[in-house]
Design a protein around this motif. Structure first.
Motif, PDB file in Angstrom:
ATOM      1  N   ILE A  85       0.841  -1.209   0.000  1.00 59.99           N
ATOM      2  CA  ILE A  85       0.000   0.000   0.000  1.00 59.99           C
ATOM      3  C   ILE A  85       0.867   1.247   0.000  1.00 59.99           C
ATOM      4  CG2 ILE A  85      -1.619   1.358   1.390  1.00 59.99           C
ATOM      5  CD1 ILE A  85      -2.877  -1.343   2.248  1.00 59.99           C
ATOM      6  N   TYR A  86       1.874   1.286   0.872  1.00 61.75           N
ATOM      7  CA  TYR A  86       2.750   2.456   0.940  1.00 61.75           C
ATOM      8  C   TYR A  86       3.567   2.608  -0.341  1.00 61.75           C
ATOM      9  CZ  TYR A  86       1.647   2.718   5.916  1.00 61.75           C
ATOM     10  OH  TYR A  86       1.000   2.845   7.113  1.00 61.75           O
ATOM     11  N   LEU A  87       4.037   1.511  -0.888  1.00 60.94           N
ATOM     12  CA  LEU A  87       4.822   1.557  -2.124  1.00 60.94           C
ATOM     13  C   LEU A  87       3.967   2.039  -3.291  1.00 60.94           C
ATOM     14  CD1 LEU A  87       7.668   1.066  -3.106  1.00 60.94           C
ATOM     15  CD2 LEU A  87       7.046  -1.285  -3.624  1.00 60.94           C
ATOM     16  N   SER A 117       7.312   7.612   3.698  1.00 63.77           N
ATOM     17  CA  SER A 117       7.490   7.445   5.145  1.00 63.77           C
ATOM     18  C   SER A 117       6.879   6.130   5.622  1.00 63.77           C
ATOM     19  CB  SER A 117       6.881   8.626   5.898  1.00 63.77           C
ATOM     20  OG  SER A 117       5.490   8.713   5.657  1.00 63.77           O
ATOM     21  N   GLY A 118       5.716   5.784   5.125  1.00 65.18           N
ATOM     22  CA  GLY A 118       5.082   4.526   5.521  1.00 65.18           C
ATOM     23  C   GLY A 118       5.901   3.321   5.136  1.00 65.18           C
ATOM     24  N   TYR A 119       6.441   3.343   3.915  1.00 69.77           N
ATOM     25  CA  TYR A 119       7.266   2.223   3.474  1.00 69.77           C
ATOM     26  C   TYR A 119       8.535   2.112   4.308  1.00 69.77           C
ATOM     27  CZ  TYR A 119       9.883  -0.954   0.532  1.00 69.77           C
ATOM     28  OH  TYR A 119      10.603  -2.028   0.075  1.00 69.77           O
ATOM     29  N   LEU A 120       9.203   3.252   4.538  1.00 67.54           N
ATOM     30  CA  LEU A 120      10.442   3.215   5.322  1.00 67.54           C
ATOM     31  C   LEU A 120      10.190   2.768   6.757  1.00 67.54           C
ATOM     32  CD1 LEU A 120      12.265   6.374   3.957  1.00 67.54           C
ATOM     33  CD2 LEU A 120      12.829   3.971   3.547  1.00 67.54           C
ATOM     34  N   THR A 151       7.717   0.924   7.814  1.00 65.75           N
ATOM     35  CA  THR A 151       7.288  -0.474   7.801  1.00 65.75           C
ATOM     36  C   THR A 151       8.478  -1.416   7.651  1.00 65.75           C
ATOM     37  OG1 THR A 151       5.154   0.118   6.859  1.00 65.75           O
ATOM     38  CG2 THR A 151       5.802  -2.159   6.626  1.00 65.75           C
ATOM     39  N   THR A 152       9.402  -1.069   6.794  1.00 61.60           N
ATOM     40  CA  THR A 152      10.539  -1.962   6.528  1.00 61.60           C
ATOM     41  C   THR A 152      11.707  -1.764   7.488  1.00 61.60           C
ATOM     42  OG1 THR A 152      11.447  -0.412   4.903  1.00 61.60           O
ATOM     43  CG2 THR A 152       9.988  -2.165   4.087  1.00 61.60           C
ATOM     44  N   ARG A 153      11.816  -0.619   8.149  1.00 63.19           N
ATOM     45  CA  ARG A 153      12.996  -0.322   8.952  1.00 63.19           C
ATOM     46  C   ARG A 153      12.735  -0.167  10.449  1.00 63.19           C
ATOM     47  NH1 ARG A 153      15.024  -1.491   4.558  1.00 63.19           N
ATOM     48  NH2 ARG A 153      16.110  -0.096   3.196  1.00 63.19           N
ATOM     49  N   SER A 154      11.494  -0.339  10.889  1.00 61.80           N
ATOM     50  CA  SER A 154      11.197  -0.165  12.319  1.00 61.80           C
ATOM     51  C   SER A 154      10.288  -1.287  12.813  1.00 61.80           C
ATOM     52  CB  SER A 154      10.538   1.190  12.568  1.00 61.80           C
ATOM     53  OG  SER A 154       9.199   1.172  12.127  1.00 61.80           O
ATOM     54  N   SER A 155      10.108  -1.292  14.113  1.00 65.25           N
ATOM     55  CA  SER A 155       9.229  -2.306  14.713  1.00 65.25           C
ATOM     56  C   SER A 155       7.960  -1.677  15.287  1.00 65.25           C
ATOM     57  CB  SER A 155       9.988  -3.060  15.807  1.00 65.25           C
ATOM     58  OG  SER A 155      10.422  -2.154  16.798  1.00 65.25           O
ATOM     59  N   PHE A 156       7.620  -0.460  14.816  1.00 67.52           N
ATOM     60  CA  PHE A 156       6.395   0.195  15.282  1.00 67.52           C
ATOM     61  C   PHE A 156       5.171  -0.589  14.811  1.00 67.52           C
ATOM     62  CE2 PHE A 156       8.953   4.318  14.832  1.00 67.52           C
ATOM     63  CZ  PHE A 156       9.371   4.277  16.152  1.00 67.52           C
ATOM     64  N   SER A 157       4.070  -0.387  15.513  1.00 68.69           N
ATOM     65  CA  SER A 157       2.829  -1.063  15.129  1.00 68.69           C
ATOM     66  C   SER A 157       2.259  -0.440  13.848  1.00 68.69           C
ATOM     67  CB  SER A 157       1.799  -0.950  16.255  1.00 68.69           C
ATOM     68  OG  SER A 157       1.363   0.381  16.375  1.00 68.69           O
ATOM     69  N   PHE A 158       1.369  -1.176  13.202  1.00 61.64           N
ATOM     70  CA  PHE A 158       0.743  -0.694  11.967  1.00 61.64           C
ATOM     71  C   PHE A 158       0.037   0.636  12.191  1.00 61.64           C
ATOM     72  CE2 PHE A 158      -3.075  -0.365   9.321  1.00 61.64           C
ATOM     73  CZ  PHE A 158      -2.481  -0.303   8.069  1.00 61.64           C
ATOM     74  N   LEU A 159      -0.694   0.750  13.283  1.00 64.42           N
ATOM     75  CA  LEU A 159      -1.454   1.970  13.558  1.00 64.42           C
ATOM     76  C   LEU A 159      -0.534   3.168  13.770  1.00 64.42           C
ATOM     77  CD1 LEU A 159      -4.234   3.177  13.902  1.00 64.42           C
ATOM     78  CD2 LEU A 159      -4.139   2.596  16.323  1.00 64.42           C
ATOM     79  N   SER A 160       0.546   2.994  14.515  1.00 63.25           N
ATOM     80  CA  SER A 160       1.453   4.125  14.746  1.00 63.25           C
ATOM     81  C   SER A 160       2.165   4.528  13.459  1.00 63.25           C
ATOM     82  CB  SER A 160       2.459   3.805  15.852  1.00 63.25           C
ATOM     83  OG  SER A 160       3.217   2.675  15.512  1.00 63.25           O
ATOM     84  N   ILE A 161       2.508   3.562  12.630  1.00 62.99           N
ATOM     85  CA  ILE A 161       3.121   3.893  11.336  1.00 62.99           C
ATOM     86  C   ILE A 161       2.123   4.627  10.444  1.00 62.99           C
ATOM     87  CG2 ILE A 161       4.043   2.903   9.198  1.00 62.99           C
ATOM     88  CD1 ILE A 161       5.310   0.708  10.916  1.00 62.99           C
TER      89      ILE A 161
END
Length: 176
Positions: free
Chosen positions: A6-8, A56-59, A61-71
């Motif tokens: 989705i982000y991509l 920002s969403g893609y980065l 999602t791929t580079r952090s361990s934050f939850s889907f909602l926080s991203i």
């Protein structure tokens, strides 16, 4: 995995829209009943939001361990910041008011006009022409000792001291 896609897709869609606008311009995207595009709702602002949101969403999602909602929240905030920046840019730069037509004398030179008040060697007359979606009027003098009656087509050669120096269109046409 779906979030990455989705982000991509948002990012690539924003880039594609930005390239489309770069190649075709903003002027084609006018609101109904308006002479100029909106500063807020137009393809460049949508592209800015999509690029900010998608990148920002893609980065994250791929580079952090934050939850889907926080991203998602952070991506929407970054997209909104990109949107706000583009709105300011569009309002201040791209959609600024055009310069008055009399200020650009280079655009007037060579313009075909019609004599609306007779031009004589000792008395300046007046010409009018249509350009930039409105009628323009200037006092005019003829080259040489020409008498030019009302209704005659002339060509503006130069504007000096607020007066247009004109030449008969029939004379100019023979030279072409």
């Amino acid at each position: 995995m779906i979030a990455r896609i989705i982000y991509l897709v948002a990012f690539l869609g924003g880039l594609a829209l930005a390239v489309h606008v770069m190649l075709n311009g903003v002027e084609r995207w006018k609101r109904r009943r308006s002479r100029k595009p909106s500063a807020a709702l137009n393809p460049p602002t949508a592209a800015a939001f999509a690029i900010g949101f998608g990148a920002s969403g893609y980065l994250f999602t791929t580079r952090s361990s934050f939850s889907f909602l926080s991203i998602l929240v952070v991506s929407v905030v970054i997209g909104a910041a990109a949107l706000a920046g583009m709105i300011v840019l569009m309002a201040k730069w791209a959609l600024r008011a055009p310069a008055p037509s009399h200020a650009d004398e280079e655009d007037i030179n060579g313009q075909v006009a019609t004599v609306t008040k007779a031009i004589t060697p000792d008395q300046p007359g007046e010409i009018s022409w249509y350009a930039w979606e409105k009628r323009h009027v200037l006092p005019a003098r003829a080259f040489g000792d020409a008498n030019i009656p009302v209704g005659t087509e002339v060509v503006i050669d130069v504007v000096e001291d607020g007066f247009a120096r004109v030449e008969l269109w029939s004379v100019v046409e023979q030279r072409l």
